[in-house]
Design an enzyme around this catalytic site. Sequence first.
Site, mmCIF file in Angstrom:
data_model
loop_
_atom_site.group_PDB
_atom_site.id
_atom_site.type_symbol
_atom_site.label_atom_id
_atom_site.label_comp_id
_atom_site.label_asym_id
_atom_site.label_seq_id
_atom_site.Cartn_x
_atom_site.Cartn_y
_atom_site.Cartn_z
ATOM 1 N N HIS A 1 -2.650 -1.163 -3.378
ATOM 2 C CA HIS A 1 -3.809 -0.280 -3.228
ATOM 3 C C HIS A 1 -3.651 0.916 -4.159
ATOM 4 O O HIS A 1 -2.787 1.767 -3.946
ATOM 5 C CB HIS A 1 -3.930 0.197 -1.783
ATOM 6 C CG HIS A 1 -4.211 -0.899 -0.809
ATOM 7 N ND1 HIS A 1 -3.907 -0.807 0.536
ATOM 8 C CD2 HIS A 1 -4.782 -2.123 -0.977
ATOM 9 C CE1 HIS A 1 -4.277 -1.918 1.145
ATOM 10 N NE2 HIS A 1 -4.799 -2.736 0.258
ATOM 11 N N ASP B 1 -4.505 -4.666 6.057
ATOM 12 C CA ASP B 1 -4.935 -5.512 4.946
ATOM 13 C C ASP B 1 -3.833 -6.513 4.609
ATOM 14 O O ASP B 1 -2.672 -6.128 4.432
ATOM 15 C CB ASP B 1 -5.262 -4.639 3.727
ATOM 16 C CG ASP B 1 -5.856 -5.448 2.579
ATOM 17 O OD1 ASP B 1 -6.448 -6.507 2.844
ATOM 18 O OD2 ASP B 1 -5.706 -5.017 1.419
ATOM 19 N N SER C 1 0.853 -1.191 0.000
ATOM 20 C CA SER C 1 0.000 0.000 0.000
ATOM 21 C C SER C 1 0.886 1.237 0.000
ATOM 22 O O SER C 1 1.699 1.403 -0.908
ATOM 23 C CB SER C 1 -0.957 -0.019 1.195
ATOM 24 O OG SER C 1 -1.887 1.041 1.114
ATOM 25 N N THR C 2 0.789 2.087 1.014
ATOM 26 C CA THR C 2 1.551 3.332 1.051
ATOM 27 C C THR C 2 3.056 3.050 0.971
ATOM 28 O O THR C 2 3.599 2.306 1.776
ATOM 29 C CB THR C 2 1.254 4.103 2.356
ATOM 30 O OG1 THR C 2 -0.154 4.167 2.544
ATOM 31 C CG2 THR C 2 1.830 5.501 2.291
ATOM 32 N N MET D 1 -0.034 1.311 5.131
ATOM 33 C CA MET D 1 -0.784 1.639 6.332
ATOM 34 C C MET D 1 -1.936 0.658 6.508
ATOM 35 O O MET D 1 -2.538 0.209 5.534
ATOM 36 C CB MET D 1 -1.321 3.073 6.223
ATOM 37 C CG MET D 1 -2.123 3.552 7.415
ATOM 38 S SD MET D 1 -1.180 3.576 8.974
ATOM 39 C CE MET D 1 -0.022 4.897 8.634
#
Length: 341
Positions: A180, A276, A154-155, A273
Amino acid sequence: MRELLSALLSQDPSIKVVGTATDPYQARQMIKQLLPDVITLDIEMPKMDGLSFLEKIMTLRPMPVVMVSSLTQQGAEATLNALELGAVDFFPKPKLDMKRGIESRAEELIHKVKNAALARVKTLERQSDSQHDSSILSNITFSTTEKVIVIGASTGGVEALRVVIKNLPANSPAVLVTQHMPEKFTKTFADRLDKISAVSVSEAKHGERVLPGHVYIAPGGKHLKLHRSGANYLCQLTDEEAVSGHKPSVDVLFNSTCEAAGKNAIGVILTGMGKDGAAGMLELRKIGAKTFGQDEISCVVYGMPKAAYEIGAVEQQVPLNKMAETMLTACGAAKDRHIRV
């Protein structure tokens, strides 16, 4: 736009908007005076474009930056450039009815800015993105072609995935990736990775066969699952509800891999972050799959790997620059070969 973003961010009592700037030159002076924890930066600005200003920030005075970009093909290219330059995250502007569209996503904007404040940023050190000299990697052999690697991020994942994927040899076991990212961005991301990698990188298509030497990126707005049909692995795209707040979701990919590949899978969770992928990775480990999490010091945001590690889902924490080597070794790469990462 400045007034709108300021008003929305100020809704959260833990955020204080200390200033707004009309152009990068004014912003440079305000940064020195106000020392903000986070900057939101539009890609399109007068006097200097946002990417040029971002590069100066990350080279001279690194700090968390959230880019504000348009949901267009051109916007996707520019945003990915920004993430490679060191931006922590991005907030896409809608093309139509911008004011109402942004107001409806105020919670997302606030969430991204607060996450950015926790991010670990580094001084920009640009590395060549020319395709690897695959001659060093071409002789690596694997014990079975049934191995499959699944990766969640993600991030900070755009840069992390670039580091991992560009170091895979052309005969690497198949890799499925959930990052993401919204629609329009994932195909552009896959195309960019394809240009710098020895493996073939593409946005996943429903029903296509999963083959060694290929990396499949989950399309924005769709869940990617690994499916088994006889002796073959297939990509399966579904339009189910978001899971863990995400679509695509890492948990969806990992859970489907448990059923399709079992202990022939290698699960990897990179910077991001939230949590998930943690539950899905735990299921992978329970059935005997190898599982690896990016270590804290090399993460932009040590959230997803931490959540997975804390519930016992991560077998080994690995620095980002060692992840490709670790994955390949787990797949049965010949021990006497040197893998350059």
